[in-house]
Design a protein around this motif. Structure first.
Motif, PDB file in Angstrom:
ATOM      1  N   ARG A  37      25.072  23.756  47.427  1.00 43.10           N
ATOM      2  CA  ARG A  37      26.178  24.710  47.934  1.00 43.10           C
ATOM      3  C   ARG A  37      26.542  25.367  46.392  1.00 43.10           C
ATOM      4  N   GLU A  38      27.105  26.605  46.628  1.00 45.04           N
ATOM      5  CA  GLU A  38      27.656  27.439  45.694  1.00 45.04           C
ATOM      6  C   GLU A  38      29.314  27.384  45.771  1.00 45.04           C
ATOM      7  N   LEU A  39      30.151  27.153  44.717  1.00 47.17           N
ATOM      8  CA  LEU A  39      31.682  27.117  44.722  1.00 47.17           C
ATOM      9  C   LEU A  39      32.188  28.551  44.952  1.00 47.17           C
ATOM     10  N   ALA A  40      33.153  28.844  45.632  1.00 46.60           N
ATOM     11  CA  ALA A  40      33.964  30.009  45.762  1.00 46.60           C
ATOM     12  C   ALA A  40      35.168  30.061  44.970  1.00 46.60           C
ATOM     13  N   PHE A  41      35.522  30.970  44.182  1.00 42.22           N
ATOM     14  CA  PHE A  41      36.754  31.216  43.241  1.00 42.22           C
ATOM     15  C   PHE A  41      37.336  32.575  43.698  1.00 42.22           C
ATOM     16  N   PRO A  42      38.686  32.333  43.562  1.00 44.63           N
ATOM     17  CA  PRO A  42      39.664  33.505  43.577  1.00 44.63           C
ATOM     18  C   PRO A  42      39.375  34.644  42.493  1.00 44.63           C
ATOM     19  N   GLY A  43      38.278  35.356  42.551  1.00 42.34           N
ATOM     20  CA  GLY A  43      38.314  36.441  41.648  1.00 42.34           C
ATOM     21  C   GLY A  43      37.052  36.136  40.526  1.00 42.34           C
ATOM     22  N   ILE A  44      37.107  37.172  39.544  1.00 39.90           N
ATOM     23  CA  ILE A  44      36.460  37.059  38.206  1.00 39.90           C
ATOM     24  C   ILE A  44      37.284  36.064  37.141  1.00 39.90           C
ATOM     25  N   GLY A  45      36.567  35.013  36.838  1.00 40.88           N
ATOM     26  CA  GLY A  45      37.425  34.256  35.965  1.00 40.88           C
ATOM     27  C   GLY A  45      36.607  33.258  35.127  1.00 40.88           C
ATOM     28  N   THR A  46      37.132  32.317  34.573  1.00 40.99           N
ATOM     29  CA  THR A  46      36.562  31.260  33.715  1.00 40.99           C
ATOM     30  C   THR A  46      36.921  29.737  34.406  1.00 40.99           C
ATOM     31  N   VAL A  47      35.976  28.779  34.599  1.00 42.03           N
ATOM     32  CA  VAL A  47      36.062  27.630  35.157  1.00 42.03           C
ATOM     33  C   VAL A  47      35.775  26.617  34.414  1.00 42.03           C
ATOM     34  N   SER A  48      36.561  25.633  34.051  1.00 40.30           N
ATOM     35  CA  SER A  48      35.961  24.346  33.442  1.00 40.30           C
ATOM     36  C   SER A  48      36.536  22.858  33.898  1.00 40.30           C
ATOM     37  N   GLY A  49      36.015  22.022  33.759  1.00 39.60           N
ATOM     38  CA  GLY A  49      36.351  20.701  34.274  1.00 39.60           C
ATOM     39  C   GLY A  49      35.144  19.895  34.640  1.00 39.60           C
ATOM     40  N   PHE A  50      35.357  19.389  35.999  1.00 39.74           N
ATOM     41  CA  PHE A  50      34.352  18.734  36.664  1.00 39.74           C
ATOM     42  C   PHE A  50      33.689  17.371  36.046  1.00 39.74           C
ATOM     43  N   SER A  51      34.670  16.747  35.288  1.00 36.33           N
ATOM     44  CA  SER A  51      34.254  15.642  34.527  1.00 36.33           C
ATOM     45  C   SER A  51      34.617  14.357  35.726  1.00 36.33           C
ATOM     46  N   GLY A  52      33.803  13.178  35.072  1.00 41.56           N
ATOM     47  CA  GLY A  52      33.962  11.981  36.138  1.00 41.56           C
ATOM     48  C   GLY A  52      32.781  11.249  36.189  1.00 41.56           C
ATOM     49  N   TYR A  67      39.291  20.837  38.503  1.00 38.04           N
ATOM     50  CA  TYR A  67      38.667  21.785  37.573  1.00 38.04           C
ATOM     51  C   TYR A  67      39.610  22.713  37.200  1.00 38.04           C
ATOM     52  N   SER A  68      39.738  23.713  36.424  1.00 36.66           N
ATOM     53  CA  SER A  68      40.779  24.882  36.137  1.00 36.66           C
ATOM     54  C   SER A  68      39.886  25.975  36.460  1.00 36.66           C
ATOM     55  N   PHE A  69      40.838  27.154  36.806  1.00 37.29           N
ATOM     56  CA  PHE A  69      40.418  28.187  37.171  1.00 37.29           C
ATOM     57  C   PHE A  69      41.313  29.321  36.319  1.00 37.29           C
ATOM     58  N   ALA A  70      41.019  29.943  35.404  1.00 35.43           N
ATOM     59  CA  ALA A  70      41.914  30.999  34.697  1.00 35.43           C
ATOM     60  C   ALA A  70      41.114  32.400  34.731  1.00 35.43           C
ATOM     61  N   SER A  71      41.718  33.341  34.551  1.00 40.01           N
ATOM     62  CA  SER A  71      41.478  34.655  34.230  1.00 40.01           C
ATOM     63  C   SER A  71      42.377  35.662  33.528  1.00 40.01           C
ATOM     64  N   PHE A  72      42.099  36.678  33.302  1.00 39.06           N
ATOM     65  CA  PHE A  72      43.058  37.593  32.434  1.00 39.06           C
ATOM     66  C   PHE A  72      44.495  37.872  32.988  1.00 39.06           C
TER      67      PHE A  72
END
Length: 314
Positions: A126-141, A150-155
């Motif tokens: 699958r592909e994950l959906a995010f709330p707009g254009i941004g940067t994702v990081s995390g998914f550790s474990g 995970y975190s999602f951030a944008s401008f």
């Protein structure tokens, strides 16, 4: 050095630069103390992901400038025996982790995040959906974990933390910083402009909604362009203060960075460094031509390697 999750091996990465590495390992079960070279050259990028016994999974740009996932069985380490699990894609592969016995792969698609999930044989899930254009990081474990964060951030969006249920494939908001501004008052768009040699270069532009293109907007153009480092959407309180006062914030993804893999990086290095300056100048000229701002109302900024960029362009 990192110990594998099963406690069997110590994986040692030797880094020469931001993108050239060697990999050795030590079998902790034999107690022999003998370190074994696995990748014994500085030709490419290697990041250990996980292992299944003697099979080691790596993210690498060897023979794949935008990255791929390969399996190397340490009992048969010759290059002819390497197996591609997830082949190179049109997007740049920037990170891989194992959760729920699946690969979670983070890509850069035109300098913003895209995340795809594959099974351990490399089959797309699958592909994950995010709330707009941004940067994702995390998914550790750990590989057997069924959830991760995970975190999602944008401008205009501070780092929201999401919980990802790997079995259901769903994300839920877990925590969000409270910042005293309304993100709905602003918008980020991505444009592509043409540099001096005809190359199309992406650029993020953030400003208040309803901005008038009358060449009167004070504009802050930020650049870097080097060392395989990608400029992706990021939240900054000073930038928000600038936007609230009517400013425009523009970030072009210059060559020399890692946005499109090793070829994009090399295109802005050493004797090709002028390419980075040309890309930055073309971004400024595009903003003026499109009536966002004027020469008198345009400021340029860069730090470290970006300071060289700004000095050369001045």
């Amino acid at each position: 050095g990192d110990v594998t999750q099963d406690g069997r091996y110590l994986v040692i990465t030797i880094r020469k630069s931001t993108s050239k590495m060697r990999v050795y390992y030590l079998d902790l079960q034999t107690h022999s103390g003998s370190v074994v070279p696995l990748i014994d050259d500085f030709e490419s990028d290697w990041h250990f992901i996980d292992n299944d016994g003697p099979v080691f999974w790596f993210r690498t740009d060897r023979e794949a400038p935008r990255g791929r996932v390969v399996a190397i069985e340490i009992t048969k380490p010759e290059r002819a025996n390497w197996k591609t699990i997830i082949p190179e894609a049109a997007e740049t592969l920037t990170d891989v982790s194992t959760i729920n016995n699946q690969f979670i792969c983070t890509y850069l698609k035109d300098a913003h995040s895209q995340v795809k999930v594959f099974d351990l044989d490399g089959k797309f899930v699958r592909e994950l959906a995010f709330p707009g254009i941004g940067t994702v990081s995390g998914f550790s474990g750990k590989r057997t974990d069924t959830e991760t964060f995970y975190s999602f951030a944008s401008f205009t969006v501070p780092g929201r933390i999401y919980r990802y249920d790997a079995r259901a494939g769903t994300s839920t908001l877990w925590r969000e910083p409270q910042v005293d501004f309304n993100p709905d008052d602003f918008e980020t768009r991505q444009v592509f402009y043409t540099s001096k040699d005809g190359t199309h270069v992406p650029m993020f532009i953030t400003h208040r909604r309803g901005l008038k293109l009358d060449r009167r907007n004070p504009t802050w153009l930020y650049g870097y362009g080097g060392f395989n480092i990608s400029l992706t959407p990021a939240f900054s309180v000073p930038v928000i203060a600038w936007l609230e006062r009517g400013g425009v914030y523009a970030v072009p993804n210059l060559r020399g960075g890692g946005e499109y893999g090793e070829a994009w990086h090399q295109a802005g290095t050493r004797l090709r460094k002028q390419t980075v300056f040309d890309d930055f100048i073309a971004a400024a000229e595009w903003l003026i031509a499109q009536r966002y701002t004027s020469r008198a109302r345009l400021a340029i900024e860069g730090r470290s390697n970006g300071g060289l960029l700004v000095g050369a362009c001045m």
